[in-house]
Design a protein around this motif. Structure first.
Motif, PDB file in Angstrom:
ATOM      1  N   VAL A  61      19.111 -14.786  -7.843  1.00  0.00           N
ATOM      2  CA  VAL A  61      20.089 -15.859  -7.882  1.00  0.00           C
ATOM      3  C   VAL A  61      19.355 -17.172  -7.662  1.00  0.00           C
ATOM      4  CG1 VAL A  61      22.202 -16.773  -6.884  1.00  0.00           C
ATOM      5  CG2 VAL A  61      21.830 -14.309  -6.952  1.00  0.00           C
ATOM      6  N   GLY A  65      22.922 -21.105  -8.634  1.00  0.00           N
ATOM      7  CA  GLY A  65      23.901 -20.023  -8.604  1.00  0.00           C
ATOM      8  C   GLY A  65      23.796 -19.068  -9.776  1.00  0.00           C
ATOM      9  N   GLN A 278      23.793 -15.981  -1.538  1.00  0.00           N
ATOM     10  CA  GLN A 278      22.913 -15.617  -2.642  1.00  0.00           C
ATOM     11  C   GLN A 278      22.077 -14.382  -2.298  1.00  0.00           C
ATOM     12  OE1 GLN A 278      20.757 -19.220  -3.389  1.00  0.00           O
ATOM     13  NE2 GLN A 278      22.506 -20.274  -4.281  1.00  0.00           N
ATOM     14  N   GLU A 281      24.447 -11.483  -2.561  1.00  0.00           N
ATOM     15  CA  GLU A 281      24.728 -11.128  -3.955  1.00  0.00           C
ATOM     16  C   GLU A 281      23.624 -10.259  -4.543  1.00  0.00           C
ATOM     17  OE1 GLU A 281      27.300 -11.523  -5.751  1.00  0.00           O
ATOM     18  OE2 GLU A 281      28.499 -13.125  -4.870  1.00  0.00           O
ATOM     19  N   ARG A 282      22.390 -10.598  -4.236  1.00  0.00           N
ATOM     20  CA  ARG A 282      21.265  -9.823  -4.773  1.00  0.00           C
ATOM     21  C   ARG A 282      21.313  -8.389  -4.274  1.00  0.00           C
ATOM     22  NH1 ARG A 282      15.647 -12.661  -4.072  1.00  0.00           N
ATOM     23  NH2 ARG A 282      15.126 -10.853  -5.326  1.00  0.00           N
TER      24      ARG A 282
END
Length: 534
Positions: A61, A65, A278, A281-282
């Motif tokens: 990311v 974003g 972020q 999210e990964r």
């Protein structure tokens, strides 16, 4: 004779295979060769299992974003390989220009930005060195979330603390917010069926990194040596927490049989918290969704405590005989206070605003980011280095950096636990004491309970608070996250806590080290042979 000759040749080939493959890492190679000699055949199988490259495809990311695939390796879940995207036009080591680069913090921020490949952002920063205070702040954040809650933990206990967070997540999801919970398969293996059922019925999304059978696949089982060691909680994308605290009663220091517990969590309010999302999210993108339920496990709280927690029952003060009952009263008080409209987190808004950089690392990345960050900060230090860590078994690079800093006049203080929560690691740690003490490092052992905080401060200007330890596992095998804070006021708060911890610690020297019995030294050295596995 012929069978013996064949076995000898196979063993020799095994040792040569390990030696050649581990040539860039001689210390780890010697350990595995020793194990292969001790356990012929079995040692080779263990080596192939523990050193197997992690089979995941990570998505990176970017600061804007956007999500892109990082690297081209086999995916954990079925799917084809994806080639690398074209390189950024600014180059792989591009460093954004921000005002902090022109200040006294620039000599730290500039190299760390190149190493971490993550930008700096502003946030109000508050250090939380008390488990009760940290959990109250985190629960209030969940209870007041409007749009989203992202939570990621290595260990999730199904005790009164775990059920309090579970209920808060469920209530938040029922209010219409998106709630996602990411847990490690090994660390949170005792997740209860009741808790999962509550989340599923309320709309909480749950995923597990490397789940154990029967949920996990063969690839998950082969990746069991890897851990999601991150501790992240983010509310609405702008209010986050990270540090060393998982979810469990022991982190409050109120669990019977565990005793006092010292940990550090950092609270971030502002744009810097977005970087925690972020990282989440990964890791979320490669975790396995959980749709069923586990069988009930023994670490669930007693039935009367679960009912009291959900019903909001208030125990009388004289009935507080355990940490669980104390927290039941505290949680009920917090519930009534929140319902009365008390402003949540206003004290955090008075915290100093600082430049913050989120650092993340994982076993699927070539740069050992946390090792490089720690090494760089120590080598850049001019006056002081203070380190608090529960596990200290680094490589020769970190040891050399600490020793060199001490010899050139930097005051280096290392705070370790005298009573560890993992005895084998403590034995291995003691083998490093002599080199540290001979180089002038001040060594202190914390005596007031379990020390689990992971904090570094340098020159009173830069502080690091996170989940990463100073050992092989955190550097190479675990997914880790931490926050680098560039601000004297915020770092002073961390330093003040360090001084308070030193008042509860014992100073060690070479004379005291010599008093260790011979059998203890032999045990310590044997444990160090296993340091690559710890």
């Amino acid at each position: 004779m012929r069978v013996a000759a064949c076995l000898y040749v196979l063993q020799t080939l095994t040792l040569w295979f390990v030696a050649l493959r581990e040539a860039p890492r001689p210390a780890r190679g010697l350990t595995w060769m020793w194990l292969c000699m001790l356990l012929p055949g079995v040692g080779l199988l263990l080596y192939l299992w523990f050193t197997r490259p992690i089979p995941v495809r990570r998505r990176r990311v970017g600061p804007d974003g956007s999500v892109r695939v990082q690297g081209s390796v086999k995916a954990l879940s079925p799917g084809r390989e994806t080639p690398l995207p074209p390189p950024s036009p600014t180059g792989p080591t591009a460093c954004p220009v921000v005002p902090v680069m022109e200040t006294a913090y620039g000599r730290f921020a500039h190299p760390l930005t190149h190493l971490a490949q993550t930008p700096l952002a502003r946030a109000r920063v508050r250090a939380l060195a008390d488990g009760d205070k940290a959990y109250r702040a985190m629960l209030r954040a969940v209870q007041t979330a409007r749009t989203s809650v992202d939570a990621e933990f290595y260990i999730y206990r199904c005790d009164v603390i775990g059920h309090a967070f579970a209920q808060a997540f469920a209530d938040c999801a029922r209010r219409g917010a998106r709630v996602r919970v990411l847990l490690d398969g090994w660390g949170s293996r005792a997740l209860s069926a009741d808790l999962l059922k509550l989340w599923q019925q309320s709309g909480v999304q749950v995923r597990v990194m490397f789940p154990l059978p029967p949920r996990g696949t063969l690839r998950d089982l082969l990746a069991l040596n890897y851990r999601d060691h991150c501790k992240i909680l983010v509310k609405d994308g702008v209010h986050g927490f990270t540090g060393g605290m998982n979810v469990g009663l022991e982190y409050t220091g109120r669990k019977r049989g565990t005793g006092p517990w010292r940990d550090t969590q950092v609270e971030l309010q502002g744009p810097a918290a977005t970087a925690l999302v972020q990282v989440f999210e990964r890791n979320w993108s490669i975790a396995t969704p959980i749709t069923g339920t586990h069988p009930r496990h023994r670490d669930e709280p007693p039935r009367h405590l679960r009912h009291a927690l959900h019903a909001g029952h208030r125990h009388p003060a004289w009935a507080l005989e355990s940490g669980e009952e104390w927290w039941l009263v505290a949680l009920n008080d917090e519930r009534h206070t929140t319902q009365a409209g008390d402003p949540v987190g206003t004290d955090a808004l008075q915290a100093p605003e600082a430049w913050v950089q989120i650092i993340q690392s994982g076993p699927d990345e070539v740069p050992l980011r946390f090792r490089d960050v720690y090494f760089t900060l120590v080598t850049l230090a001019e006056h002081t280095v203070d380190i608090t860590t529960p596990y200290f078994a680094p490589g020769s690079d970190i040891l050399t950096a600490l020793a060199t800093a001490a010899r050139r006049g930097v005051r280096v203080r290392l705070l370790l636990p005298k009573v560890p929560d993992h005895r084998l690691i403590a034995w291995a740690e003691r083998t490093y004491y002599r080199d540290l003490l001979q180089s002038g490092v001040h060594l202190h052992l914390y005596t007031a309970g379990i020390l689990h905080a992971k904090v570094m401060t340098v020159d009173g200007k830069v502080g690091v608070v996170g989940a990463a330890n100073y050992d092989w596992r955190s550097f190479r095998l675990d997914f880790e996250v931490g926050a680098v804070v560039y601000d004297e006021a915020a770092v002073r708060e961390l330093t003040d806590q360090f001084e308070q911890d030193l008042a509860r610690a014992e100073r060690w020297d070479l004379a005291r080290l010599e008093q260790q019995p011979w059998w203890q030294r032999a045990l310590d050295r044997s444990a160090r042979l296993l340091s690559p596995f710890l």
